[in-house]
Write a protein that holds these residues in place. Structure first.
Motif, short mmCIF file in Angstrom:
data_model
loop_
_atom_site.label_atom_id
_atom_site.label_comp_id
_atom_site.label_asym_id
_atom_site.label_seq_id
_atom_site.Cartn_x
_atom_site.Cartn_y
_atom_site.Cartn_z
N ASP A 127 4.06 -7.66 12.33
CA ASP A 127 4.16 -8.51 11.15
C ASP A 127 3.01 -8.18 10.20
N ARG A 128 2.85 -8.97 9.16
CA ARG A 128 1.81 -8.68 8.16
C ARG A 128 0.41 -8.71 8.78
N ALA A 129 0.17 -9.71 9.63
CA ALA A 129 -1.14 -9.82 10.25
C ALA A 129 -1.45 -8.57 11.08
N LYS B 255 0.22 -5.57 -0.77
CA LYS B 255 1.60 -5.89 -0.42
C LYS B 255 2.00 -5.03 0.78
N VAL B 256 2.66 -5.66 1.75
CA VAL B 256 3.04 -4.97 2.98
C VAL B 256 4.55 -5.06 3.16
N ALA B 257 5.20 -3.90 3.30
CA ALA B 257 6.64 -3.86 3.56
C ALA B 257 6.87 -3.22 4.93
N THR C 249 8.32 1.52 10.12
CA THR C 249 7.58 2.13 9.01
C THR C 249 6.94 1.01 8.20
N ILE C 250 5.62 1.12 7.98
CA ILE C 250 4.90 0.11 7.20
C ILE C 250 4.39 0.76 5.92
N THR C 251 4.74 0.15 4.79
CA THR C 251 4.31 0.66 3.49
C THR C 251 3.34 -0.33 2.86
N TYR C 252 2.17 0.16 2.47
CA TYR C 252 1.13 -0.66 1.84
C TYR C 252 1.04 -0.28 0.36
N THR C 253 1.09 -1.26 -0.53
CA THR C 253 0.92 -0.99 -1.96
C THR C 253 -0.08 -1.99 -2.54
N LEU C 254 -0.79 -1.54 -3.57
CA LEU C 254 -1.82 -2.38 -4.20
C LEU C 254 -1.93 -2.02 -5.67
N THR C 255 -1.93 -3.04 -6.52
CA THR C 255 -2.19 -2.85 -7.95
C THR C 255 -3.49 -3.57 -8.28
N ALA C 256 -4.50 -2.80 -8.71
CA ALA C 256 -5.81 -3.38 -9.01
C ALA C 256 -5.82 -3.98 -10.41
N GLN C 257 -6.93 -4.66 -10.75
CA GLN C 257 -7.02 -5.33 -12.04
C GLN C 257 -7.01 -4.34 -13.20
N LYS D 151 -4.93 -2.05 -13.40
CA LYS D 151 -3.53 -1.63 -13.43
C LYS D 151 -3.27 -0.33 -12.67
N LYS D 152 -4.29 0.22 -12.05
CA LYS D 152 -4.11 1.41 -11.23
C LYS D 152 -3.54 1.00 -9.87
N LYS D 153 -2.77 1.94 -9.25
CA LYS D 153 -2.07 1.59 -8.01
C LYS D 153 -2.47 2.50 -6.85
N ALA D 154 -2.27 1.97 -5.65
CA ALA D 154 -2.51 2.74 -4.43
C ALA D 154 -1.34 2.50 -3.47
N LYS D 155 -1.02 3.52 -2.66
CA LYS D 155 0.08 3.40 -1.71
C LYS D 155 -0.25 4.19 -0.45
N GLU D 156 0.01 3.59 0.70
CA GLU D 156 -0.17 4.26 1.98
C GLU D 156 1.00 3.90 2.88
N VAL D 157 1.38 4.85 3.77
CA VAL D 157 2.50 4.63 4.69
C VAL D 157 2.05 4.97 6.11
N ALA D 158 2.46 4.16 7.06
CA ALA D 158 2.11 4.40 8.47
C ALA D 158 3.35 4.19 9.34
N THR D 159 3.36 4.87 10.47
CA THR D 159 4.45 4.72 11.44
C THR D 159 3.91 4.01 12.68
N VAL D 160 4.67 3.04 13.15
CA VAL D 160 4.32 2.32 14.37
C VAL D 160 5.38 2.63 15.41
N SER D 161 4.95 3.16 16.54
CA SER D 161 5.87 3.52 17.62
C SER D 161 5.70 2.56 18.78
N VAL D 162 6.83 2.12 19.33
CA VAL D 162 6.80 1.23 20.49
C VAL D 162 6.91 2.08 21.74
#
Length: 547
Positions: free
Chosen positions: A296-298, A319-321, A331-339, A341-352
């Motif tokens: 989950d998000r946590a 933001k976490v998707a 698949t977890i996608t992280y996105t962020l828009t700073a004050q 207006k610039k953006k950042a994005k990161e993606v990670a894979t979680v395997s069970v």
């Protein structure tokens, strides 16, 4: 007859006696009627004067005012009552003091001395010694403090001079310093005092513009002077803060107050320019989890931090998707828009990870007499030889395998191997290391994934098993086999051979059937449906006869 000159002398003497008597009576009457609102204590050691007023019981217990003073070596200790006052008083050394109140004999309260009976001729050097022992015995004060005693403490007020390390209940007030050549006491209430028209000053402040994230020292180059012109930069107070990580305009107010209670203030605007660089999200990486972990998000934000340059941002802004790709992959996608207006994005894979590590090279071993007698440590080292471990996700090495030995009868050890991956999946396998004094068994090992419909019989489990005696002669016919079914698919098979002194040496291993294939399941169901009970067959036979 008394001569005229004697009568005149007698008249003068009588007149003087009457005058003195009148003065004495007047003084005693006045003293009886006078109220003394204050009690003055002079701490000679600390150069502090503390004035006390009466409490509800009429006792002098309430500290009211404190003055910093200068006493001297000859300042006498004791308790005295003030007998006289002087607006200006000629002092020792042909100098003058304002607002003097006599304490005892030649000891007075008075202002710091003047070169002349002129308020413009103050000794600035002596003024700057207030708070230290500097007098010939008198108690020096600022003009304001000397005047307060002069105006508010009637003759007959008690003065106690004592020594103590404790300055007093109100502490030791700070005193203003003067620049060399200053002729006026800044505290002098005279209308002619030039300090009446002066105030502190603040210099070196101006509006500032800084880049985002740049440190700013709001006191750099700033200076404050007191009413008397001395440096009081250390007393500057700043109101308002500048967030160097948030673009915008910030109001900053500088205030300084000197010992006369006079203040100066200035206000500037600090402009923080916008950040041009994009934010970054750190701590994002592929992860492996067990099947009980909730994605989950946590969970996604564990160890994740966002920054805009050097400023740490709140994780609330990220933001976490989370997308479930399969039962074992997210698949977890992280996105962020700073004050800015610039953006950042990161993606990670979680395997069970639900699969335990795989260990290879584990075998049943027959020990020589020398090996058997070498001890558990040597046998453990022998057990590790050739054993390896692999895992789908974790990087494991042979050193990660735990090996333990447990005695099994007089001539054997059960050797257990265990290995765990990073999420706790654990593989465990046990074999037997056996010392055969007379007859040795060979060809024993765990049999896994045997076709489901295989019948586990003595003939089957003896395939490949051989026994030889100490002369290296085969004696497999001496092997006794015990087969025990543990569950639907697992059998425990124990092989026994004779040992010394009519003993029996046993070795056990597992025969494990594989799960049914779909074809085997369908075949079993078909056979079950076609095999009708005997009663049904008879009924069918009877039915055919009827036809």
């Amino acid at each position: 007859m008394i001569p005229a000159r004697f009568r005149l002398r007698k008249t003068i003497i009588l007149s003087m006696v009457c005058l003195l008597a009148s003065i004495l009576v007047s003084f005693l009457t006045t003293s009886a009627k006078t109220e003394y609102p204050y009690y003055i204590k002079v701490n000679k050691q600390q150069n502090v004067v503390t004035v006390y007023k009466k409490d509800k019981k009429g006792e002098y217990t309430v500290p009211y005012k404190a003055f910093t003073c200068s006493t001297g070596v000859d300042t006498p200790l004791g308790v005295y009552k003030t007998p006289a006052k002087y607006r200006w008083k000629l002092l020792m050394g042909d100098v003058w003091g304002q607002y003097s109140t006599r304490i005892v004999r030649g000891i007075l309260f008075h202002s710091v001395w003047y070169y002349q009976m002129d308020a413009t001729t103050l000794s600035a050097a002596q003024y700057n010694k207030l708070g230290t022992a500097a007098s010939h015995g008198c108690v020096r004060l600022t003009v304001a403090d000397a005047k307060w005693l002069y105006d508010n403490c009637p003759l007959g007020t008690t003065v106690e001079i004592y020594n103590s390390k404790d300055p007093g209940p109100l502490g030791k007030p700070e005193t203003m310093k003067l620049l060399p050549g200053t002729g006026w006491d800044p505290t002098d209430p005279s209308k002619d005092n030039p300090f009446n028209h002066k105030t502190p000053s603040i210099s070196g402040v101006s509006n500032k513009t800084i880049d985002w994230g740049t440190q700013v020292n709001l006191l750099s180059g700033v200076k404050a002077l007191s009413t008397s012109g001395t440096d009081i930069t250390g007393k500057i107070q700043i109101e308002g803060t500048v967030d160097i990580h948030t673009a915008g305009k910030y109001s900053v107010k500088y205030t300084v107050t000197d010992l006369l209670g006079r203040s100066a203030e200035k206000t500037i605007t600090v402009t923080v320019n916008n950040m041009k660089e994009p934010p970054v999200i750190k701590g994002v990486s592929d992860r492996v989890i067990d099947s009980d972990t909730v994605v989950d998000r946590a969970f996604a934000l564990q160890g994740v931090t966002a920054y805009l340059s050097s400023k740490k941002l709140s994780n609330k802004d990220i933001k976490v998707a989370i997308k479930k790709e399969s039962d074992t992959v997210y698949t977890i996608t992280y996105t962020l828009t700073a004050q800015n207006k610039k953006k950042a994005k990161e993606v990670a894979t979680v395997s069970v990870d639900t699969t335990a590590p795989v260990m290879t090279g584990i075998e049943f071993k027959s020990l020589t007499k020398k090996q058997w007698e070498s001890g558990k440590e040597a046998i453990t080292a022998l057990a590790r030889k050739g054993v390896k471990v692999t895992d789908d996700y974790s990087k494991l090495a042979a050193k990660d395998i735990k090996v333990s030995l447990k005695a099994n009868g007089e001539y054997a050890y059960i050797v257990t191997y265990k290995a765990s991956d990073q999420v706790g999946n654990t593989a465990s396998e046990s074999v037997q290391f056996t010392y055969f004094p007379d007859i040795k068994l060979e060809g024993i090992y765990h049999h896994m994934n045997i076709p489901y419909h295989t019948e586990i019989t003595e003939a089957y489990v003896m395939q490949g098993v051989m026994a030889v005696n100490s002369n290296n002669e085969e004696c497999t016919d001496l092997v006794k086999v015990i087969i025990k079914q543990v569950d639907e698919r697992l059998y425990k098979v124990t092989y026994q051979v004779p040992g010394p002194n009519d003993s029996v040496i046993s070795v056990s291993c597992n025969f494990s059937l594989a799960e049914k294939t779909e074809e085997e399941s369908e075949k079993g169901a078909t056979e079950h449906n076609t095999e009708a009970p005997d009663g049904n067959q008879e009924q069918e036979g009877d039915s055919s006869k009827t036809e």
